[in-house]
Scaffold this motif. Structure first.
Motif, PDB file in Angstrom:
ATOM      1  N   VAL A 133       0.846  -1.195   0.000  1.00 30.86           N
ATOM      2  CA  VAL A 133       0.000   0.000   0.000  1.00 30.86           C
ATOM      3  C   VAL A 133       0.879   1.242   0.000  1.00 30.86           C
ATOM      4  N   GLU A 134       0.290   2.329  -0.466  1.00 33.22           N
ATOM      5  CA  GLU A 134       1.011   3.598  -0.532  1.00 33.22           C
ATOM      6  C   GLU A 134      -0.009   4.719  -0.621  1.00 33.22           C
ATOM      7  N   THR A 135       0.343   5.859  -0.078  1.00 37.18           N
ATOM      8  CA  THR A 135      -0.498   7.047  -0.207  1.00 37.18           C
ATOM      9  C   THR A 135       0.318   8.156  -0.845  1.00 37.18           C
ATOM     10  N   LYS A 136      -0.280   8.831  -1.800  1.00 36.44           N
ATOM     11  CA  LYS A 136       0.363   9.942  -2.505  1.00 36.44           C
ATOM     12  C   LYS A 136      -0.572  11.150  -2.443  1.00 36.44           C
ATOM     13  N   ILE A 137       0.000  12.319  -2.597  1.00 35.05           N
ATOM     14  CA  ILE A 137      -0.798  13.530  -2.742  1.00 35.05           C
ATOM     15  C   ILE A 137      -0.447  14.145  -4.089  1.00 35.05           C
ATOM     16  N   PHE A 138      -1.462  14.219  -4.948  1.00 32.02           N
ATOM     17  CA  PHE A 138      -1.290  14.763  -6.290  1.00 32.02           C
ATOM     18  C   PHE A 138      -1.811  16.193  -6.334  1.00 32.02           C
ATOM     19  N   LYS A 139      -1.257  16.975  -7.210  1.00 33.64           N
ATOM     20  CA  LYS A 139      -1.678  18.368  -7.412  1.00 33.64           C
ATOM     21  C   LYS A 139      -2.462  18.473  -8.704  1.00 33.64           C
ATOM     22  N   GLY A 140      -3.348  19.460  -8.764  1.00 32.50           N
ATOM     23  CA  GLY A 140      -4.090  19.706  -9.988  1.00 32.50           C
ATOM     24  C   GLY A 140      -5.583  19.715  -9.740  1.00 32.50           C
ATOM     25  N   ASP A 141      -6.320  19.792 -10.842  1.00 31.22           N
ATOM     26  CA  ASP A 141      -7.776  19.763 -10.741  1.00 31.22           C
ATOM     27  C   ASP A 141      -8.246  18.312 -10.661  1.00 31.22           C
ATOM     28  N   ARG A 142      -9.552  18.128 -10.577  1.00 30.29           N
ATOM     29  CA  ARG A 142     -10.130  16.801 -10.407  1.00 30.29           C
ATOM     30  C   ARG A 142      -9.636  15.817 -11.468  1.00 30.29           C
ATOM     31  N   GLU A 143      -9.703  16.229 -12.730  1.00 29.02           N
ATOM     32  CA  GLU A 143      -9.295  15.339 -13.822  1.00 29.02           C
ATOM     33  C   GLU A 143      -7.807  15.011 -13.737  1.00 29.02           C
ATOM     34  N   GLN A 144      -6.977  16.012 -13.445  1.00 27.71           N
ATOM     35  CA  GLN A 144      -5.533  15.772 -13.347  1.00 27.71           C
ATOM     36  C   GLN A 144      -5.204  14.813 -12.207  1.00 27.71           C
ATOM     37  N   ILE A 145      -5.888  14.961 -11.091  1.00 24.15           N
ATOM     38  CA  ILE A 145      -5.663  14.062  -9.955  1.00 24.15           C
ATOM     39  C   ILE A 145      -6.069  12.639 -10.321  1.00 24.15           C
ATOM     40  N   ARG A 146      -7.198  12.494 -10.970  1.00 21.08           N
ATOM     41  CA  ARG A 146      -7.673  11.162 -11.353  1.00 21.08           C
ATOM     42  C   ARG A 146      -6.716  10.494 -12.347  1.00 21.08           C
ATOM     43  N   VAL A 147      -6.218  11.248 -13.320  1.00 25.63           N
ATOM     44  CA  VAL A 147      -5.286  10.699 -14.315  1.00 25.63           C
ATOM     45  C   VAL A 147      -3.969  10.306 -13.643  1.00 25.63           C
ATOM     46  N   GLN A 148      -3.462  11.164 -12.767  1.00 23.96           N
ATOM     47  CA  GLN A 148      -2.218  10.829 -12.057  1.00 23.96           C
ATOM     48  C   GLN A 148      -2.396   9.583 -11.200  1.00 23.96           C
ATOM     49  N   ALA A 149      -3.562   9.446 -10.565  1.00 23.39           N
ATOM     50  CA  ALA A 149      -3.833   8.271  -9.737  1.00 23.39           C
ATOM     51  C   ALA A 149      -3.890   7.011 -10.592  1.00 23.39           C
TER      52      ALA A 149
END
Length: 166
Positions: A133-149
């Motif tokens: 398991v891992e937790t990350k914090i992504f920056k950006g708008d909703r779509e950018q966060i979803r794509v990075q995830a």
């Protein structure tokens, strides 16, 4: 909506590895809403390596579809490593796949808190013998966060497959 090119390229790499190793993947997605499953099934022949996908957006869905204990969600919150672990392991138990990925997070723009800000995403990957398991914090708008995830989840599958080789 077309899948992001980075996600698409990673899906191709994951698909090739799964096909070559004769393994099946199951996904358990929350904040990405099936984005990884879409990226995989956009590839012709994906029924050879993609077993099924669960979109467990609500907390009851996480419990009902893949067996995440409600008290685990109550104790840690849906966006947490314990829940991501339970999602990855539950997806495997409720499928015929050998490899799983799980994604649960806060894509925004609302829903974030001081301890779980917008962009926080917890991941789980399992192969029935080992779960990480891992937790990350992504920056950006909703779509950018979803794509990075989605991209990060696919990279995690590649890492899990690399570990299996050793």
């Amino acid at each position: 909506m077309p899948t992001d090119s980075v996600v698409h390229q990673l899906a191709i790499r994951v698909s090739n590895r799964l096909r070559d190793e004769r393994l099946m993947l199951v996904t358990a997605e929350s904040c990405t809403g099936g984005m990884v499953a879409t990226a995989i099934t956009d590839i012709s022949g994906s029924s050879g390596w993609f077993e099924r996908g669960f979109v467990t957006y609500s907390n009851p869905a996480k419990s009902e579809m893949i067996g995440v204990p409600p008290d685990l969600i109550d104790k840690h919150g849906a966006v947490s490593e314990p829940v991501a672990r339970a999602m990855a392991e539950g997806a495997l138990r409720n499928s015929r796949a050998q490899v799983s990925l799980a994604i649960t997070g806060v894509a925004g723009p609302g829903g974030g808190t001081k301890t779980k800000p917008v962009g926080m995403v917890s991941f789980g990957w399992s192969n029935r013998l080992h779960t990480s398991v891992e937790t990350k914090i992504f920056k950006g708008d909703r779509e950018q966060i979803r794509v990075q995830a989605a991209a990060h989840a696919l990279r995690g599958v590649l890492a899990l497959l690399d570990e299996q080789e050793h």
